[in-house]
Design an enzyme around this catalytic site. Sequence first.
Site, PDB file in Angstrom:
ATOM      1  N   ASP A 277      13.463 -21.100 -28.806  1.00  0.00           N
ATOM      2  CA  ASP A 277      14.861 -21.096 -28.362  1.00  0.00           C
ATOM      3  C   ASP A 277      14.944 -20.866 -26.859  1.00  0.00           C
ATOM      4  O   ASP A 277      15.753 -21.483 -26.154  1.00  0.00           O
ATOM      5  CB  ASP A 277      15.653 -20.011 -29.101  1.00  0.00           C
ATOM      6  CG  ASP A 277      15.755 -20.293 -30.590  1.00  0.00           C
ATOM      7  OD1 ASP A 277      15.759 -21.475 -30.968  1.00  0.00           O
ATOM      8  OD2 ASP A 277      15.818 -19.330 -31.365  1.00  0.00           O
TER       9      ASP A 277
ATOM     10  N   GLY B  34      21.291 -20.891 -32.481  1.00  0.00           N
ATOM     11  CA  GLY B  34      22.352 -21.329 -31.580  1.00  0.00           C
ATOM     12  C   GLY B  34      22.673 -20.286 -30.539  1.00  0.00           C
ATOM     13  O   GLY B  34      22.736 -20.569 -29.329  1.00  0.00           O
ATOM     14  N   ALA B  35      22.867 -19.034 -30.988  1.00  0.00           N
ATOM     15  CA  ALA B  35      23.202 -17.947 -30.063  1.00  0.00           C
ATOM     16  C   ALA B  35      22.058 -17.676 -29.092  1.00  0.00           C
ATOM     17  O   ALA B  35      22.286 -17.412 -27.903  1.00  0.00           O
ATOM     18  CB  ALA B  35      23.544 -16.684 -30.850  1.00  0.00           C
ATOM     19  N   ASN B  36      20.809 -17.747 -29.586  1.00  0.00           N
ATOM     20  CA  ASN B  36      19.660 -17.517 -28.701  1.00  0.00           C
ATOM     21  C   ASN B  36      19.593 -18.558 -27.594  1.00  0.00           C
ATOM     22  O   ASN B  36      19.348 -18.240 -26.432  1.00  0.00           O
ATOM     23  CB  ASN B  36      18.357 -17.547 -29.509  1.00  0.00           C
ATOM     24  CG  ASN B  36      18.243 -16.379 -30.476  1.00  0.00           C
ATOM     25  OD1 ASN B  36      18.922 -15.372 -30.323  1.00  0.00           O
ATOM     26  ND2 ASN B  36      17.385 -16.524 -31.466  1.00  0.00           N
TER      27      ASN B  36
ATOM     28  N   GLY C 296      11.936  -8.669 -29.452  1.00  0.00           N
ATOM     29  CA  GLY C 296      13.269  -9.191 -29.728  1.00  0.00           C
ATOM     30  C   GLY C 296      13.400 -10.614 -29.221  1.00  0.00           C
ATOM     31  O   GLY C 296      12.431 -11.250 -28.812  1.00  0.00           O
TER      32      GLY C 296
ATOM     33  N   GLU D 255       0.351 -21.214 -27.990  1.00  0.00           N
ATOM     34  CA  GLU D 255      -0.535 -20.860 -26.881  1.00  0.00           C
ATOM     35  C   GLU D 255      -1.241 -22.079 -26.269  1.00  0.00           C
ATOM     36  O   GLU D 255      -1.820 -21.990 -25.187  1.00  0.00           O
ATOM     37  CB  GLU D 255      -1.578 -19.853 -27.346  1.00  0.00           C
ATOM     38  CG  GLU D 255      -2.500 -20.386 -28.425  1.00  0.00           C
ATOM     39  CD  GLU D 255      -3.465 -19.335 -28.939  1.00  0.00           C
ATOM     40  OE1 GLU D 255      -4.419 -19.723 -29.631  1.00  0.00           O
ATOM     41  OE2 GLU D 255      -3.249 -18.143 -28.655  1.00  0.00           O
TER      42      GLU D 255
ATOM     43  N   GLY E 146      19.958 -15.679 -33.988  1.00  0.00           N
ATOM     44  CA  GLY E 146      20.452 -16.970 -34.456  1.00  0.00           C
ATOM     45  C   GLY E 146      20.070 -18.027 -33.440  1.00  0.00           C
ATOM     46  O   GLY E 146      20.234 -17.813 -32.233  1.00  0.00           O
TER      47      GLY E 146
ATOM     48  N   GLU F 255      19.680 -25.718 -38.373  1.00  0.00           N
ATOM     49  CA  GLU F 255      20.011 -24.765 -39.432  1.00  0.00           C
ATOM     50  C   GLU F 255      21.510 -24.749 -39.713  1.00  0.00           C
ATOM     51  O   GLU F 255      21.982 -24.002 -40.577  1.00  0.00           O
ATOM     52  CB  GLU F 255      19.499 -23.361 -39.087  1.00  0.00           C
ATOM     53  CG  GLU F 255      20.002 -22.813 -37.762  1.00  0.00           C
ATOM     54  CD  GLU F 255      19.350 -21.489 -37.392  1.00  0.00           C
ATOM     55  OE1 GLU F 255      18.417 -21.071 -38.094  1.00  0.00           O
ATOM     56  OE2 GLU F 255      19.773 -20.882 -36.402  1.00  0.00           O
TER      57      GLU F 255
END
EC number: 2.7.1.15
Length: 637
Positions: free
Chosen positions: A582, A375-377, A617, A553, A373, A474
Amino acid sequence: MNIKDIAKLAGVSAATVSKIINHKDAGISPETRERVQKLVKEYQYTPYAGVKAEQNSYTIALLSDFDSPAHEALMRGTERALSENGYSLLVLNLAGGSERELKSLQIASSRNLNGVIFFGSQSPCAASIEALRKLRLPVMLLGVGEKVPRFLQAGLDVAKAARLGVRQLAQQGHERIGCLLEGEGPFAQQMLNGYIYYGYEHKLRYDKKYVYRSFSGVENGKAGLEDLVRKGVTALFCQNEEIAAGVYQAAEIAGLSIPEDLSVACLTARMSLPFFHPALCAVRLPVQELGEYAARCLIEWIERGDKTGLQPFEAAAQLLPGGSVAAPKQSAKARQKIVVVGSMNMDVMIRVPDFPRPGETVLSPSVNLVPGGKGANQAAGVGKLGGNVWMIGKIGNDREGKLLYQSLYDNNVNMDGVTIDDARATGKAYITVTGAGESTIVVYPGANGKLSAVYLRQNVNLFDHAKYCLLPTENPPEVIDCAIRIARNRGVRVIMKPAAVDRLDSQLLSGLFLLVPNEKEIGLLCPGLDTIEEKAKHFLKRGVENVIITLGERGCVLCNQQETTHFKAANFHPVDTTGAADCFIGALAVSLSEGNGLHAAIRFATFAAGISITREGVQPALPDRAALSVYADEIYE
């Protein structure tokens, strides 16, 4: 230990043992002779010890753990007090557990002694207590917690000494202080108690994730530094100088400078620690004084025939100042607060060779669930780099929600603004990643859709004293609008990531500190414009102060009213680009919150994002300070 005991252990008769030790062993097999001689040496058996014991030998035995860092100092203190009073010292080793204890006590029983000092890393086992009683001698137990009848006892106040060491670090402004322990014995537990007590006493939050235990001194220091620095600690308090030596070695490998990047202190039994550079700050435990005290008490008991009336042991721990402790680069007060308002998802990572075409079925070699997510990232990226970050969002009351919560908590994110919604499942993002590292994402909002303007207004206090607000789009539109209004009213600078939108209201853009779209996102927002600079100026005219367009890149471009500057990407081979933006935004906010300018913050964020794409991840791929420190020369050139 008598001749019958040796015979029983060897499985022979007492007569056979007598013949061997008196060199009258003709006819006895070499194997039997070797077995008996080995036991005689191991238990230091002395013939006729019972007869000799009738004479006063003026000898006291010190049973000590030779592996303990305190052994040398204790032996020095004991020997000094004994020699001043005409006594000699017999030293026996306790290292090796209860079996070694009992062997040493059997050796002591065969000697003509006047008393025993017992100093083990652990309390003596029940069999050892019984063996000590059978000696019928004055006994002093050192470092034992529980009272044992008939013996004298004394010990070190390790907890108080630990508080002194933690205080030295805290007074320099450190709030995230790691604790490196060796083993789980009573000494380590007392040190941990002092570490925890000081935190409670001075309102420093105790967190078990800042405590690292191992069973090897130097290697413990190396592993502990890597683990705890990743969790954002700025200082380490070590159980002994061996662990501290491991920390010094690992810090040099990681490119961390002591004390500029990390402060280090430890407990020690030595008078000084001359082999550390910079000099190691330590709390010296009065171990040598304890040895002197124990010897003098036993002598008084032996010569007066009475153990009553002895003065308690009162020597205090002593601080040995050193150059290894300094104020952190950024204390919690100096690290400006960052608030993140955004989504919290469980990412379903699906790896494929290439993106499937319409109607095509593609087999995936792996599917993984990882916290995500935007925000969480971003919050996790800030926390992992040591930022002072607070998350505002919603998760479901399910397994995924618990995993998300724990992941952010482990990454040093304050979770006071996160609520569990019983009505909806935790949001999910289905991410398809190709072999080239490119990705597509399908999002199910879940509990994120329940994040509302009402909820933000109910938690408006979370914006108090904040410097930056990270705001991915989002979120529901009413949440974005409300967050911006709250931030404006409190002078909080908003950094917006325009994700999953094709237009932005001009009212939202006015006064926005920073907009960070990627090339595709700004193309959707400005479809009629050609160049990057034209698209950026489109937002500058609408009141945005700064625009950073990330180009993968090819790096990124910073545009504002004063400049248009291109920054090269860091040279890393991509494995998974998901979440790189993020990571970039989180690192950018951390650098800005530490008082750095926009150019320096972009270079810092560029390397952070570069490291993240080399790992799979999102949150697991986010770098910590130790990872970035390797590239310090390039970041700060």
